[in-house]
Design an enzyme around this catalytic site. Sequence first.
Site, mmCIF file in Angstrom:
data_model
loop_
_atom_site.group_PDB
_atom_site.id
_atom_site.type_symbol
_atom_site.label_atom_id
_atom_site.label_comp_id
_atom_site.label_asym_id
_atom_site.label_seq_id
_atom_site.Cartn_x
_atom_site.Cartn_y
_atom_site.Cartn_z
ATOM 1 C CG HIS A 1 -48.867 -2.997 5.974
ATOM 2 N ND1 HIS A 1 -48.870 -2.080 4.942
ATOM 3 C CD2 HIS A 1 -49.759 -2.538 6.895
ATOM 4 C CE1 HIS A 1 -49.740 -1.126 5.224
ATOM 5 N NE2 HIS A 1 -50.289 -1.377 6.410
ATOM 6 N N GLY B 1 -6.691 0.162 -8.354
ATOM 7 C CA GLY B 1 -7.875 1.018 -8.444
ATOM 8 C C GLY B 1 -7.809 2.074 -9.522
ATOM 9 C CB SER B 2 -9.924 4.205 -10.930
ATOM 10 O OG SER B 2 -10.960 4.400 -9.974
ATOM 11 N N GLY C 1 -7.527 0.264 2.764
ATOM 12 C CA GLY C 1 -8.886 0.482 2.287
ATOM 13 C C GLY C 1 -8.997 1.193 0.960
ATOM 14 N N GLY D 1 -19.735 17.817 -14.968
ATOM 15 C CA GLY D 1 -20.064 16.400 -15.063
ATOM 16 C C GLY D 1 -21.319 16.066 -14.295
ATOM 17 C CB VAL E 1 -16.432 22.662 -19.561
ATOM 18 C CG1 VAL E 1 -15.290 23.419 -18.898
ATOM 19 C CG2 VAL E 1 -17.691 22.745 -18.718
ATOM 20 C CB ALA F 1 -5.066 4.969 5.781
ATOM 21 C CD GLU G 1 -2.553 1.613 0.115
ATOM 22 O OE1 GLU G 1 -2.463 2.783 -0.321
ATOM 23 O OE2 GLU G 1 -3.258 0.732 -0.431
#
Length: 470
Positions: free
Chosen positions: A448, A148-149, A42, A184, A241, A40, A34
């Site tokens: 219900h 990831g991204s 995650g 966006g 834009v 950290a 990481e």
Amino acid sequence: MADAFDLIVIGAGPGGYVAAIRAAQLGKKVAVIERRPNKALGGTCLNIGCIPSKALLDSSELFDVTNHKLQKHGVVVDKVSLDLATMMKRKDGVVKSLTDGIAFLFKKNKITPIYGTGKLLRDKSVEVTDADGNKTTYKAENVLLATGSESTELPFLKFDGKQVVSSTEALSFEQVPKHLIVVGGGYIGLELGSVWKRLGAKVTVVEFLPRILPVTDGEIAASVQKILTKQGMEFHLDTKVTGAKVQDGSVTVTAEKAGQPVTFEGDKVLVAVGRRPYTANLGLDEAGVTYDKKTGRIAVDKQFRTNVPGVAALGDLIDGPTLAHKAMEEGVAYAEIISGHKAHFSYEFIPSAIYIWPEVASVGLTEEQVKATGREYRIGKVPFGPSGRARAMDEPDGYVKILTDKATDRVLGVHILGPRASDLIGEAVTVMEYRGSAEDIARCIHGHPTLTETVGEAARAAWLGAAIHA
């Protein structure tokens, strides 16, 4: 050469840490690399994505409810003020509790965390550069790429981290913007726009396409725009834009609409035009991994294997929606595959949710996609207005829309705009995963009064052509 492992995972995000835990449970010796400087775990989701944004969405919703809805319930509050610093502190606390939880799970499952930047070498080796610049090489039988991204930056609207920002900075403003311009109209822009709108900002959404939420069912997207407009959000569609100028703490965004120049002036611009795989310095070219140079997506087979033996990839690095839960389930499947187990993973029924209010959740085909197949279909659509639970909550806006095959009654798609839609969609995912029908949903007894009754009513409408309470 440092210790050897059965599996080295590069990236401790949802896909990476889940794959690591499942592989460790199955007896593998696992290490996870990481690069975050604060160590950290995650990934983007827990640190600067899903979790902090939802924490702010919930906090800002409470602020909005206190300001505008409590009096209707007979709860009178004389003065409401915003303590943004405390709200941000709570958000950070939520994040830390979850990242600490992953660290605990790593320790519990004897997973080795390695902090630094990982680079893929040949022969299933990984070089890690730590914060001091020291390099160590690790060897593994299997290497999983799960980095990831990152937010997509426009060449004519580059991030400066202050006035022109990505979603990361928009989660940590020190003050409520006077005017937030969102470039966006996708889910990230609408979610963060909702946060700051509720807290007092003017929010203007500028979208290149003729509609917002381009991958969402068209009817749902149109309804969302009407609701958000009613809430005070301003939309400019079909607007391209072209640039921005920052001066004296303000930003002037230039754009074109119908061939005519238009400008927008604000103090913050959030660029939310999508995400792209994070592959910087990952060593793909050196290791010979095949990937699309334009999109950055890594080519894999059905078992997540790249063209390089022993090297796999998943999550946002490969084809499919950039969703944390998609990456997590890929992580489970990958770990089981390399451990000799059979793994099932269905890309057909991945749910999505947009955490504006009311929420949006979907699974399966949109109506546009069903039409494109040429098959005959039925629609069951029931509003939340007749729901006793929705009325008691004072949340009557929205509806459930179910699409079915006319000949077989099989559920093709479910789209929900309404309170707690993100929770309600689970029923539809289960039924569709087992190739169920609208009749299957309708014949299940829904408690219900609950919001789930509206899902049952929409299924009845699709199956029989009429609901009971609509």
